[in-house]
Design a protein around this motif. Sequence first.
Motif, mmCIF file in Angstrom:
data_model
loop_
_atom_site.group_PDB
_atom_site.id
_atom_site.type_symbol
_atom_site.label_atom_id
_atom_site.label_comp_id
_atom_site.label_asym_id
_atom_site.label_seq_id
_atom_site.Cartn_x
_atom_site.Cartn_y
_atom_site.Cartn_z
ATOM 1 N N THR A 1 0.796 -1.254 0.075
ATOM 2 C CA THR A 1 -0.068 -0.135 -0.111
ATOM 3 C C THR A 1 0.860 1.363 0.046
ATOM 4 O O THR A 1 0.349 2.171 -0.102
ATOM 5 N N ASN A 2 2.063 1.277 -0.096
ATOM 6 C CA ASN A 2 3.155 2.097 0.121
ATOM 7 C C ASN A 2 4.318 1.968 -0.335
ATOM 8 O O ASN A 2 5.286 1.914 0.603
ATOM 9 N N VAL A 3 4.591 1.808 -1.618
ATOM 10 C CA VAL A 3 5.698 1.303 -2.131
ATOM 11 C C VAL A 3 6.853 2.331 -2.211
ATOM 12 O O VAL A 3 7.833 1.526 -1.632
ATOM 13 N N ASN A 4 6.683 3.287 -1.778
ATOM 14 C CA ASN A 4 7.901 4.289 -1.870
ATOM 15 C C ASN A 4 8.106 5.122 -0.534
ATOM 16 O O ASN A 4 8.841 5.693 -0.209
ATOM 17 N N GLY A 5 7.347 4.495 0.767
ATOM 18 C CA GLY A 5 7.430 4.948 2.014
ATOM 19 C C GLY A 5 7.096 6.611 2.085
ATOM 20 O O GLY A 5 7.572 7.095 2.970
ATOM 21 N N GLY A 6 5.965 6.928 1.236
ATOM 22 C CA GLY A 6 5.700 8.150 1.281
ATOM 23 C C GLY A 6 4.606 8.508 2.343
ATOM 24 O O GLY A 6 3.999 7.505 2.955
ATOM 25 N N ILE A 7 4.360 9.982 2.603
ATOM 26 C CA ILE A 7 3.416 10.201 3.550
ATOM 27 C C ILE A 7 2.053 10.364 2.962
ATOM 28 O O ILE A 7 1.863 10.279 1.610
ATOM 29 N N ALA A 8 0.988 10.184 3.621
ATOM 30 C CA ALA A 8 -0.173 10.105 3.191
ATOM 31 C C ALA A 8 -0.868 11.644 2.563
ATOM 32 O O ALA A 8 -1.692 11.759 2.133
ATOM 33 N N GLN A 9 -0.373 12.705 3.237
ATOM 34 C CA GLN A 9 -0.716 14.044 2.831
ATOM 35 C C GLN A 9 -0.173 14.678 1.615
ATOM 36 O O GLN A 9 0.862 14.222 1.337
ATOM 37 N N ASP A 10 -1.162 15.515 0.928
ATOM 38 C CA ASP A 10 -0.631 16.172 -0.373
ATOM 39 C C ASP A 10 0.803 17.167 0.050
ATOM 40 O O ASP A 10 1.326 17.449 -0.752
ATOM 41 N N SER A 11 0.459 17.818 1.495
ATOM 42 C CA SER A 11 1.353 18.833 1.597
ATOM 43 C C SER A 11 1.670 18.669 3.274
ATOM 44 O O SER A 11 1.067 18.281 3.886
ATOM 45 N N ILE A 12 2.980 19.686 3.480
ATOM 46 C CA ILE A 12 3.249 19.390 5.082
ATOM 47 C C ILE A 12 3.595 20.939 5.095
ATOM 48 O O ILE A 12 3.960 21.566 4.305
ATOM 49 N N THR A 13 3.778 21.261 6.496
ATOM 50 C CA THR A 13 4.119 22.369 7.125
ATOM 51 C C THR A 13 5.645 22.311 7.885
ATOM 52 O O THR A 13 5.756 21.722 8.623
ATOM 53 N N LEU A 14 6.534 23.138 6.939
ATOM 54 C CA LEU A 14 7.803 22.781 7.706
ATOM 55 C C LEU A 14 8.307 24.583 8.159
ATOM 56 O O LEU A 14 7.741 25.387 7.948
ATOM 57 N N PRO A 15 8.759 24.420 9.390
ATOM 58 C CA PRO A 15 9.124 25.408 10.209
ATOM 59 C C PRO A 15 9.525 26.660 9.422
ATOM 60 O O PRO A 15 9.089 27.829 9.586
ATOM 61 N N ILE A 16 10.474 26.550 8.496
ATOM 62 C CA ILE A 16 10.945 27.547 7.781
ATOM 63 C C ILE A 16 10.368 27.913 6.397
ATOM 64 O O ILE A 16 10.043 29.258 6.225
ATOM 65 N N PHE A 17 9.691 26.706 5.768
ATOM 66 C CA PHE A 17 9.328 27.205 4.563
ATOM 67 C C PHE A 17 7.661 27.082 4.551
ATOM 68 O O PHE A 17 6.987 27.362 3.530
ATOM 69 N N GLY A 18 7.171 26.598 5.421
ATOM 70 C CA GLY A 18 5.845 26.964 5.677
ATOM 71 C C GLY A 18 5.130 25.691 5.111
ATOM 72 O O GLY A 18 5.884 24.838 5.023
ATOM 73 N N VAL A 19 3.826 25.930 4.261
ATOM 74 C CA VAL A 19 3.312 24.615 3.588
ATOM 75 C C VAL A 19 3.952 24.414 2.618
ATOM 76 O O VAL A 19 4.312 25.239 1.567
ATOM 77 N N VAL A 20 4.416 23.055 2.351
ATOM 78 C CA VAL A 20 5.130 22.550 1.108
ATOM 79 C C VAL A 20 4.273 21.544 0.429
ATOM 80 O O VAL A 20 3.870 20.569 1.001
ATOM 81 N N GLY B 1 6.866 11.556 -3.550
ATOM 82 C CA GLY B 1 6.928 11.772 -2.170
ATOM 83 C C GLY B 1 5.806 11.564 -1.296
ATOM 84 O O GLY B 1 5.732 11.236 -0.128
ATOM 85 N N ARG B 2 4.622 11.202 -2.254
ATOM 86 C CA ARG B 2 3.234 10.898 -1.363
ATOM 87 C C ARG B 2 3.133 9.399 -1.400
ATOM 88 O O ARG B 2 3.673 8.649 -2.413
ATOM 89 N N LYS B 3 2.541 9.113 -0.543
ATOM 90 C CA LYS B 3 2.145 7.527 -0.272
ATOM 91 C C LYS B 3 1.382 6.843 -1.613
ATOM 92 O O LYS B 3 0.528 7.374 -2.204
ATOM 93 N N ARG B 4 2.041 5.851 -2.401
ATOM 94 C CA ARG B 4 1.667 5.249 -3.672
ATOM 95 C C ARG B 4 1.582 3.771 -3.357
ATOM 96 O O ARG B 4 2.718 3.008 -2.963
ATOM 97 N N GLY B 5 0.451 3.150 -3.805
ATOM 98 C CA GLY B 5 0.342 1.460 -3.658
ATOM 99 C C GLY B 5 0.460 1.038 -4.915
ATOM 100 O O GLY B 5 -0.033 1.741 -6.007
ATOM 101 N N GLY B 6 0.617 -0.273 -5.032
ATOM 102 C CA GLY B 6 0.650 -0.927 -6.197
ATOM 103 C C GLY B 6 1.344 -2.279 -5.944
ATOM 104 O O GLY B 6 1.694 -2.477 -4.852
ATOM 105 N N ALA B 7 0.746 -3.325 -6.991
ATOM 106 C CA ALA B 7 1.022 -4.768 -6.850
ATOM 107 C C ALA B 7 2.757 -5.023 -7.184
ATOM 108 O O ALA B 7 3.311 -3.913 -8.231
ATOM 109 N N PHE B 8 3.162 -5.964 -6.936
ATOM 110 C CA PHE B 8 4.589 -6.434 -7.309
ATOM 111 C C PHE B 8 4.757 -7.813 -7.286
ATOM 112 O O PHE B 8 3.901 -8.577 -6.758
ATOM 113 N N TYR B 9 5.932 -7.971 -8.293
ATOM 114 C CA TYR B 9 6.230 -9.462 -8.135
ATOM 115 C C TYR B 9 7.835 -9.719 -8.026
ATOM 116 O O TYR B 9 8.470 -8.627 -8.133
#
Length: 446
Positions: free
Chosen positions: A167-186, A192-200
């Motif tokens: 369910t999270n092939v790339n180990g990404g986070i569930a949100q589309d954006s996050i808030t960083l102390p210096i940069f604000g909303v990114v 970088g976002r959570k992406r699922g898929g089938a594998f073999y």
Amino acid sequence: MRTKLRIQLRLRLTAKYFVLAGALPFASLVHGGPADDIRGLIDQGKSLQAYELGKQNRGELGKPDFDFQYGLAAIDAGAAGEGVLALERYLLNNPTSIRAKLELGRGYFVLGDNIRAREMFSEISTLSPPPEVRAKVDRFLAAITEKEAAFKTAVSGYLETTIGRDTNVNGGIAQDSITLPIFGVVTLTADGRKRGGAFYGLAGGVQVNAPLSPTFSIFAGLNADQRSHFTLTQFDQSNVSGVLGMTFKHAGNRLRFSLSGNVLAVDQAQYRNVNAGTAEWSRSLESGGGYTVYVQAADLNYKGDNRVRDARLTVVGLSGWKPLPGSWQPFVSLGINGGREHNERNRDDLARDLFGGRIGLGLTLSERVNAAVSATWQRSHYNAEDALFATRRSDRYTALEAALGYAFTPSLSGRLEVSGNQNRSNVALFEYSRNTVALKLRYDFK
């Protein structure tokens, strides 16, 4: 009057004669002779007395029931040669007796005749024996293999195929954006976002163990695996690892030293190399189970833009295992570990202290079916504040895993694995969760 008394006396004597004569056959049914006496002593755990009784009744040798009981007693009492001869005679008259074949194989095993013992146990395996007999046969065959491995070079390996979904092939986070102390909303990119898929996947390995003496051996192994995704091919991974080492064994103790290397590639590009040295001491307990103490030092070398993550990792750990009573042969294991990852690029914000543990339980549900569950946790405390996030990172990782295996043959097995992983962090960018289900088919060869 006297004549009448004589007639009555004769009738009484005749009646007693017939009563005694009629009782003799029934007496022989109540007591079967020396064979029954030997069986009774064996049932009481008095094999030595049973063997001595058998020697006192050697005139019974050649009678099938006596040969069988005497054979069991002789093997248990340490006279396996006599026991084998008695059981071989018994099998001439009862060639289909699985019990006799099992005991004869045991006799060969005690004598050190591994060839004939293996032949006998292998023959039993083809006769569809009851589950409890098959379990004993498998244990003897495993013991024979272990004994043979102590005197000759052993080569083993496996091939495994896998299909599943993550369910999270790339180990990404569930949100589309996050808030960083210096940069604000990114806003995060798709990778970088959570992406699922089938594998073999496809994996394989080979290991060689070469004893140089009864207490000293050397070993080497090579393993490789490839995990490919049907759609998210940019996250395809491949691993190649090798190990070389030596083992010392003495009186239930095992000391093992090894050097290993691993190369990880992502999307066909080399990502990281790991070179490690490991020392471990294991102790097997007479009551069953045992424990291991180990220490490992490793160099982690990253490629490209990730070279800033180069580090030296040192880990120490303790693990133990113990069989428990129960019809499903429960087997519990427990381990704890701690270590430090020292960054070699003067980035203390990427250096960390680690502490974790694992607990597992294995079950043998039937002759062919086994199951296992485990839980893993790890704490990571980073050594310095990250300037980008204006905080000192701290992570808590947990994983729950369950597996159900089925043995089609001693070499071919299938396995269903389910896992749930979660990493919590005080930095939102590093938080993620993932669930994986995989179906595996494995072939082991020796």
